[in-house]
Design an enzyme around this catalytic site. Structure first.
Site, PDB file in Angstrom:
ATOM      1  N   HIS A 156      14.627   2.476 -38.910  1.00 32.56           N
ATOM      2  CA  HIS A 156      15.577   3.312 -38.287  1.00 32.56           C
ATOM      3  C   HIS A 156      14.809   4.599 -37.685  1.00 32.56           C
ATOM      4  CE1 HIS A 156      17.798  -0.423 -38.001  1.00 32.56           C
ATOM      5  NE2 HIS A 156      16.991  -0.703 -37.280  1.00 32.56           N
ATOM      6  N   ARG A 169       7.551  -3.185 -34.548  1.00 30.29           N
ATOM      7  CA  ARG A 169       7.061  -3.931 -36.269  1.00 30.29           C
ATOM      8  C   ARG A 169       6.240  -4.369 -36.208  1.00 30.29           C
ATOM      9  NH1 ARG A 169      13.056  -5.713 -37.919  1.00 30.29           N
ATOM     10  NH2 ARG A 169      12.229  -7.434 -36.649  1.00 30.29           N
TER      11      ARG A 169
END
Length: 171
Positions: free
Chosen positions: A18, A91
């Protein structure tokens, strides 16, 4: 005109993945609002106040970053914040289908708000908050995935949950 973006998520807890995306977004946009979702359908380990605190600590010293909580539709929050872009992290290929569906839905609901996909660095591409929580619960060292203050909060929260479960069973 200020280029402002919203990076929404549950951040339960914040990870280095993050943080990597926040830094990447800050290089592209004038201001990034990290928006902590208070989704009542999800059962987060940390409450909204705790997640906000962890994100504020994780982004301390970063310029042009704001951390706020929101409820409801992210497009409504973006409009209220005068942001025309949503940041979403990808991701793995497995993230794409869900994120693509969400981006198309948001586009249908709000044609004026764009979604921009960012990828974390390779070292963080497999990191997920769910896996981190599971690993900590099983006794793993997750300090390479989350900041040390998050490790401490995870351990404390999981220890308290175990004690709570034991006391509920003995009642």
């Amino acid at each position: 005109m200020l280029r402002r973006a919203v990076y929404p998520g549950s951040f339960d807890p914040v990870t280095y993945g993050h943080i990597d995306l926040i830094k990447r977004a800050a290089r592209v946009f004038d201001e990034v609002i990290v928006a902590v979702a208070t989704n009542i359908q999800k059962k987060p380990l940390f409450d909204t106040k705790e997640r906000l605190g962890m994100l504020k600590e994780a982004t301390r010293g970063m310029k042009r970053i704001r951390v706020e909580a929101f409820t409801g539709l992210v497009i409504d929050f973006a409009r209220k914040s005068d942001a025309m872009v949503l940041i979403r992290g990808l991701r793995m290929v497995s993230d794409f289908e869900y994120e693509f569906q969400m981006a198309l839905t948001n586009r249908r609901l709000a044609e004026d708000i764009e979604t921009v996909f960012l990828m974390p660095s390779e070292g963080h591409s497999f990191t997920s908050s769910a896996l981190i929580k599971e690993a900590v619960a099983l006794g793993a060292d997750v300090s390479s995935f989350v900041p040390e203050f998050v490790v401490k909060q995870l351990k404390e929260k999981l220890r308290n949950k175990k004690q709570e479960a034991r006391s509920n069973r003995s009642s």
